[in-house]
Design an enzyme around this catalytic site. Structure first.
Site, PDB file in Angstrom:
ATOM      1  N   GLY A 162      10.863   3.235   7.166  1.00  0.00           N
ATOM      2  CA  GLY A 162      10.841   2.687   8.521  1.00  0.00           C
ATOM      3  C   GLY A 162      12.141   2.035   8.945  1.00  0.00           C
TER       4      GLY A 162
ATOM      5  CB  SER B 291      14.279   7.121   7.266  1.00  0.00           C
ATOM      6  OG  SER B 291      13.957   5.741   7.435  1.00  0.00           O
TER       7      SER B 291
ATOM      8  CG  HIS C 157       2.483   3.508   1.358  1.00  0.00           C
ATOM      9  ND1 HIS C 157       3.189   2.456   1.907  1.00  0.00           N
ATOM     10  CD2 HIS C 157       3.037   4.643   1.849  1.00  0.00           C
ATOM     11  CE1 HIS C 157       4.128   2.950   2.717  1.00  0.00           C
ATOM     12  NE2 HIS C 157       4.059   4.272   2.694  1.00  0.00           N
TER      13      HIS C 157
HETATM   14  P1  13P Z   1       9.034   6.379   7.470  1.00  0.00           P
HETATM   15  O1  13P Z   1       9.134   7.893   7.482  1.00  0.00           O
HETATM   16  O2  13P Z   1       8.579   5.815   8.772  1.00  0.00           O
HETATM   17  O3  13P Z   1      10.257   5.760   6.920  1.00  0.00           O
HETATM   18  O4  13P Z   1       7.838   6.017   6.434  1.00  0.00           O
HETATM   19  C1  13P Z   1       7.828   6.584   5.177  1.00  0.00           C
HETATM   20  C2  13P Z   1       6.536   6.282   4.527  1.00  0.00           C
HETATM   21  O5  13P Z   1       6.249   5.144   4.201  1.00  0.00           O
HETATM   22  C3  13P Z   1       5.598   7.396   4.300  1.00  0.00           C
HETATM   23  O6  13P Z   1       4.519   7.000   3.506  1.00  0.00           O
END
Ligand code: 13P
Length: 252
Positions: free
Chosen positions: A175, A215, A97
């Site tokens: 995010g 997102s 990640h």
């Molecule tokens: P968001 O959906 O909060 O943007 O995060 C995506 C993510 O990093 C999933 O691993």
């Protein structure tokens, strides 16, 4: 429609106590009862893995850890091995990640060892790749994706490759509320599939599930899923509420 079964995975990141996890899974099981044709993967923090695997048993949902070490055991304070995950019923693991790469200095060398270690233990890797804002602006998106995919999967056999999941997560969309447009996300996932075809052959590449993450919300999952090369989503913020996540599992 492709023959690939869609996958919706919820990455809880560092959220929820075990008490909260208990309530969440019980609610979610009710909310998605009867939904078919989609694989749901829950990715809670380590502390809630035993609770979540127990509650999810029999529901058809899979459970993933958010990281693991490549060694089988040893003096690695704070780390968890694949065997420890298997022992408590964990089926999948998120690897690479961008938050691990960025804040914990996880490298492609580490991932080239973690992916085969997971596979050897019978755990399905969900490998995350993706470019930063600067890399996209500089026209280096494909170069970055190709480098990550080829390096991180270099020790994987053709036979193993079909069972891996790849998640395309552009760092600028995580995010931020800035979802990649379906076309941008679809193109990147298509490029990842081409890279996989070059490494493992066309047939294998067509079998690999490629997810989009960044997102994803109930109101944009539908258009993302309409893209040929997007086989599901890795959801962060919107997976924390069982109502929102269940809507995403239903593709909006
Ligand atoms: P968001 O959906 O909060 O943007 O995060 C995506 C993510 O990093 C999933 O691993």
């Amino acid at each position: 429609m492709s023959a690939r079964t869609p996958v919706i995975a919820g990455n809880w990141k560092m959220h929820k106590t075990t008490t909260e996890a208990h309530r969440y899974v019980n609610e979610l099981v009710e909310l998605i009862r009867g939904v078919e044709g989609v694989e749901v993967v829950l990715c809670p923090p380590y502390t809630s893995l035993p609770e979540v695997t127990a509650l999810a048993a029999g529901s058809g949902m899979r459970v993933a850890a958010q990281n693991m070490h490549f060694e089988e055991s040893g003096a690695f304070t704070g780390e968890i091995s694949a065997a420890m995950l298997v022992d408590i019923g964990v089926s999948d693991v998120i690897l690479g990640h961008s938050e691990r790469r960025q804040y914990f200095a996880e490298s492609d060398d580490d991932l080239a060892r973690k992916v085969p270690a997971a596979l050897a233990a019978g755990i399905r890797p969900i490998l995350c790749v993706g470019e930063s804002d600067e890399e996209r602006e500089a026209g280096q998106t494909e170069e970055k994706l190709e480098r990550q995919v080829t390096r991180d999967l270099e020790a994987v056999s053709g036979e193993q490759a079909a069972g891996i999941i790849v998640a395309y997560e552009p760092i600028w969309a995580i995010g931020t509320g800035k979802t990649a447009t379906p076309a941008i996300a679809g193109d990147a996932c298509g490029f990842i599939r081409e890279t996989l075809a070059g490494m493992f052959g066309r047939e294998t590449a067509e079998a690999v599930r490629i997810l989009y993450g960044g997102s994803v919300k109930p109101n944009n999952i539908g258009e993302l899923m309409a893209e040929e090369h997007i086989d599901g989503a890795l959801v962060g913020g919107a997976c924390l509420d069982p109502g929102d996540f269940s809507q995403i599992v239903r593709f909006g």
